[in-house]
Motif scaffolding. Sequence first.
Motif, PDB file in Angstrom:
ATOM      1  N   MET A   1      54.946  -8.095  11.490  1.00  0.00           N
ATOM      2  CA  MET A   1      55.231  -7.308  13.047  1.00  0.00           C
ATOM      3  C   MET A   1      53.833  -7.098  13.501  1.00  0.00           C
ATOM      4  O   MET A   1      53.720  -7.302  14.755  1.00  0.00           O
ATOM      5  CB  MET A   1      55.988  -6.104  12.727  1.00  0.00           C
ATOM      6  N   LYS A   2      52.694  -6.819  12.628  1.00  0.00           N
ATOM      7  CA  LYS A   2      51.494  -6.329  13.171  1.00  0.00           C
ATOM      8  C   LYS A   2      50.739  -7.580  13.849  1.00  0.00           C
ATOM      9  O   LYS A   2      50.113  -7.707  14.878  1.00  0.00           O
ATOM     10  CB  LYS A   2      50.652  -5.606  12.018  1.00  0.00           C
ATOM     11  N   GLU A   3      50.944  -8.635  13.096  1.00  0.00           N
ATOM     12  CA  GLU A   3      50.283  -9.712  13.623  1.00  0.00           C
ATOM     13  C   GLU A   3      50.995 -10.304  14.768  1.00  0.00           C
ATOM     14  O   GLU A   3      50.236 -10.779  15.703  1.00  0.00           O
ATOM     15  CB  GLU A   3      50.414 -11.093  12.290  1.00  0.00           C
ATOM     16  N   ILE A   4      52.166 -10.320  14.983  1.00  0.00           N
ATOM     17  CA  ILE A   4      52.859 -10.800  16.220  1.00  0.00           C
ATOM     18  C   ILE A   4      52.411  -9.953  17.192  1.00  0.00           C
ATOM     19  O   ILE A   4      52.039 -10.192  18.389  1.00  0.00           O
ATOM     20  CB  ILE A   4      54.525 -10.686  16.109  1.00  0.00           C
ATOM     21  N   LYS A   5      52.353  -8.680  16.972  1.00  0.00           N
ATOM     22  CA  LYS A   5      51.731  -7.604  17.930  1.00  0.00           C
ATOM     23  C   LYS A   5      50.395  -7.671  18.269  1.00  0.00           C
ATOM     24  O   LYS A   5      50.167  -7.873  19.717  1.00  0.00           O
ATOM     25  CB  LYS A   5      51.953  -6.080  17.556  1.00  0.00           C
ATOM     26  N   GLY A   6      49.593  -8.400  17.514  1.00  0.00           N
ATOM     27  CA  GLY A   6      48.278  -8.597  17.853  1.00  0.00           C
ATOM     28  C   GLY A   6      48.141 -10.056  18.525  1.00  0.00           C
ATOM     29  O   GLY A   6      47.286  -9.978  19.391  1.00  0.00           O
TER      30      GLY A   6
ATOM     31  N   ASP B   1      59.791  -4.063  23.174  1.00  0.00           N
ATOM     32  CA  ASP B   1      58.995  -3.153  23.861  1.00  0.00           C
ATOM     33  C   ASP B   1      57.903  -2.765  23.148  1.00  0.00           C
ATOM     34  O   ASP B   1      56.878  -2.297  23.636  1.00  0.00           O
ATOM     35  CB  ASP B   1      59.951  -1.989  24.650  1.00  0.00           C
ATOM     36  N   GLU B   2      58.282  -2.207  21.877  1.00  0.00           N
ATOM     37  CA  GLU B   2      56.993  -1.741  20.926  1.00  0.00           C
ATOM     38  C   GLU B   2      55.946  -2.765  20.635  1.00  0.00           C
ATOM     39  O   GLU B   2      54.804  -2.630  20.669  1.00  0.00           O
ATOM     40  CB  GLU B   2      57.593  -1.357  19.634  1.00  0.00           C
ATOM     41  N   ILE B   3      56.353  -3.975  20.512  1.00  0.00           N
ATOM     42  CA  ILE B   3      55.513  -5.002  20.005  1.00  0.00           C
ATOM     43  C   ILE B   3      54.459  -5.352  21.333  1.00  0.00           C
ATOM     44  O   ILE B   3      53.388  -5.418  21.074  1.00  0.00           O
ATOM     45  CB  ILE B   3      55.972  -6.367  19.791  1.00  0.00           C
ATOM     46  N   THR B   4      55.044  -5.194  22.482  1.00  0.00           N
ATOM     47  CA  THR B   4      54.235  -5.420  23.820  1.00  0.00           C
ATOM     48  C   THR B   4      53.507  -4.396  24.232  1.00  0.00           C
ATOM     49  O   THR B   4      52.766  -4.595  24.917  1.00  0.00           O
ATOM     50  CB  THR B   4      55.253  -5.906  24.705  1.00  0.00           C
ATOM     51  N   SER B   5      54.018  -3.097  23.679  1.00  0.00           N
ATOM     52  CA  SER B   5      53.526  -2.022  24.376  1.00  0.00           C
ATOM     53  C   SER B   5      53.885  -1.753  25.712  1.00  0.00           C
ATOM     54  O   SER B   5      53.161  -0.866  26.349  1.00  0.00           O
ATOM     55  CB  SER B   5      52.069  -1.750  23.959  1.00  0.00           C
ATOM     56  N   ILE B   6      54.846  -2.323  26.166  1.00  0.00           N
ATOM     57  CA  ILE B   6      55.369  -2.092  27.624  1.00  0.00           C
ATOM     58  C   ILE B   6      56.802  -1.416  27.505  1.00  0.00           C
ATOM     59  O   ILE B   6      57.640  -2.028  27.058  1.00  0.00           O
ATOM     60  CB  ILE B   6      55.375  -3.556  28.374  1.00  0.00           C
TER      61      ILE B   6
END
Length: 95
Positions: free
Chosen positions: A1-6, A66-71
């Motif tokens: 998940m961290k890689e996708i978020k990055g 929303d957590e992944i995009t920080s929006i």
Amino acid sequence: MKEIKGIINICHKAGYLIIGGENILKHSQKMFLVLVDSTSGKSLLREMNYVANSRKIPLLQIEKLDEITSIANCKAVAIKNKPLSDEIIKLIKGE
């Protein structure tokens, strides 16, 4: 998940991210991937399915978008960069 978020963070900073169902529907340029939150409503999912089918691009559902995009309350995004969208697809599908 961290890689996708990055990767999504890179897309956002570089201007490759289209945020929100209405913006995705209005966008006339090329898109390579549509991501929809797994908790989104039926109407948004139907609209994003229409966009994905008409433009022949992948549509993937993902948890906690929303957590992944920080929006806050983000339910749909589209990616305008082919290599980055291919990398996200690989990570989501577990390849």
